[in-house]
Design an enzyme around this catalytic site. Structure first.
Site, short mmCIF file in Angstrom:
data_model
loop_
_atom_site.label_atom_id
_atom_site.label_comp_id
_atom_site.label_asym_id
_atom_site.label_seq_id
_atom_site.Cartn_x
_atom_site.Cartn_y
_atom_site.Cartn_z
N GLU A 1 47.56 39.34 44.70
CA GLU A 1 47.64 38.54 43.31
C GLU A 1 48.47 37.51 43.26
OE1 GLU A 1 49.17 41.88 40.80
OE2 GLU A 1 47.82 43.36 41.62
N GLU B 1 40.87 39.28 36.01
CA GLU B 1 41.02 40.48 35.13
C GLU B 1 41.77 40.11 33.78
OE1 GLU B 1 43.16 43.61 37.52
OE2 GLU B 1 43.19 44.77 35.60
O1 KIV Z 1 43.44 47.76 42.38
C1 KIV Z 1 42.61 47.42 41.93
O2 KIV Z 1 41.52 48.27 41.77
C2 KIV Z 1 42.20 46.16 41.41
C3 KIV Z 1 40.87 46.00 40.58
C4 KIV Z 1 40.84 46.67 39.31
C5 KIV Z 1 40.44 44.45 40.57
O3 KIV Z 1 42.99 45.07 41.63
#
Ligand code: KIV
Length: 271
Positions: free
Chosen positions: A125, A188
């Protein structure tokens, strides 16, 4: 040959297939998976990639956010998922505090995931602030999927799981992760029009979740699209089956039959 290979013959999905899909205007399909049976089922259905998401902190471990998930837990789940995936590309989340300290830490964590699980890529991220880390991991030969917009590991900084609307920041983040070498980008919880702008601004494919129809692909959390946890689901998610209530019904039929003496019958008894 596995069931999946019979149903979806052809070669396994690779990282370069992601950019080819964008160039050819072919939508990419991703879903989360956390264990062998779910990976097999999604692989058999022909999804392009499985994400071993740190969302497992919420949907598997029952926590409020993914912060407590460890690298060891991600490796444990990713190893099971890789065993269930014949065709789909397996991507694994780097969990909170397994890469935020330094690029070196990121390379080390990503390396452990690839060495121990059979997965082919990692996800992390952050946009501009993760540029150096993405570059270091890709320089080590490890494909990186980036994740911008709502980044759940920063939930406290963001003040909750909220729609992200800072157009300039989000566009800068997208360009930064592309320049650093990410092969794809999860976007997201951003308004659909902004996600469309991001998709047009970069050559790497965007994978949307709560980001409208104009991304190059979509991802959903398996437990949400299957209604597996019977909790509250995000408004952007869609239910494709009510698996949770089917399971409750099956368990209660079993309980009723045991209590009434109907199960096991002669048919289910050994001679
Ligand atoms: O952790 C996860 O499942 C994610 C998705 C929602 C993209 O990062």
């Amino acid at each position: 040959m596995t069931d999946s290979q019979k149903k979806h013959p052809g070669k396994a999905v690779t990282v370069p297939d992601f950019s080819a899909a964008k160039a050819q205007g072919r939508k990419l399909v991703m879903v989360t998976a956390y264990d062998y049976p779910m990976a097999r089922l999604a692989d058999e259905a022909g999804v392009d990639a499985l994400l071993v998401g740190d969302s497992l902190g919420m949907v598997v471990q029952g926590r409020k956010n993914p912060l407590a998930v460890t690298l060891g837990q991600m490796i444990y789940h990713a190893e099971m998922v890789s065993r269930g995936a014949s065709r789909a590309l397996v991507v694994v989340d780097l969990p909170f505090m397994s890469y935020q300290e330094s690029s070196r830490q990121g390379v080390r964590s990503a390396g452990k995931i690839l060495k121990r699980t059979g997965a082919k890529a990692v996800k992390l991220e952050g946009g501009v602030r993760m540029e150096a880390t993405i570059r270091a991991i890709t320089d080590a030969g490890i494909p990186v999927m980036a994740h911008i917009g709502l980044t759940p590991q920063a939930v406290h900084q963001l003040g909750g799981f909220k729609v992200q609307r800072d157009r300039e920041q989000i566009l800068q983040d997208a360009r930064a992760v592309e320049a650093a070498g990410a092969f794809a980008l999860v976007v997201e919880c951003v308004p659909a029009a902004l996600a469309q702008e991001v998709t047009a601004a970069v050559k790497i494919p965007t994978i949307g979740i709560g980001a409208g129809p104009n991304c190059d692909g979509q991802i959903l959390v398996a437990h949400d699209l299957l209604e597996l946890t019977q909790g509250k689901y995000p408004s952007f998610s869609k239910s494709y089956a009510s698996v949770g209530s089917a399971i409750v019904n099956a368990f209660s039929s079993y309980a009723q039959e045991v209590r009434s003496g109907k199960f096991p019958s002669a048919e289910h008894s050994l001679k």
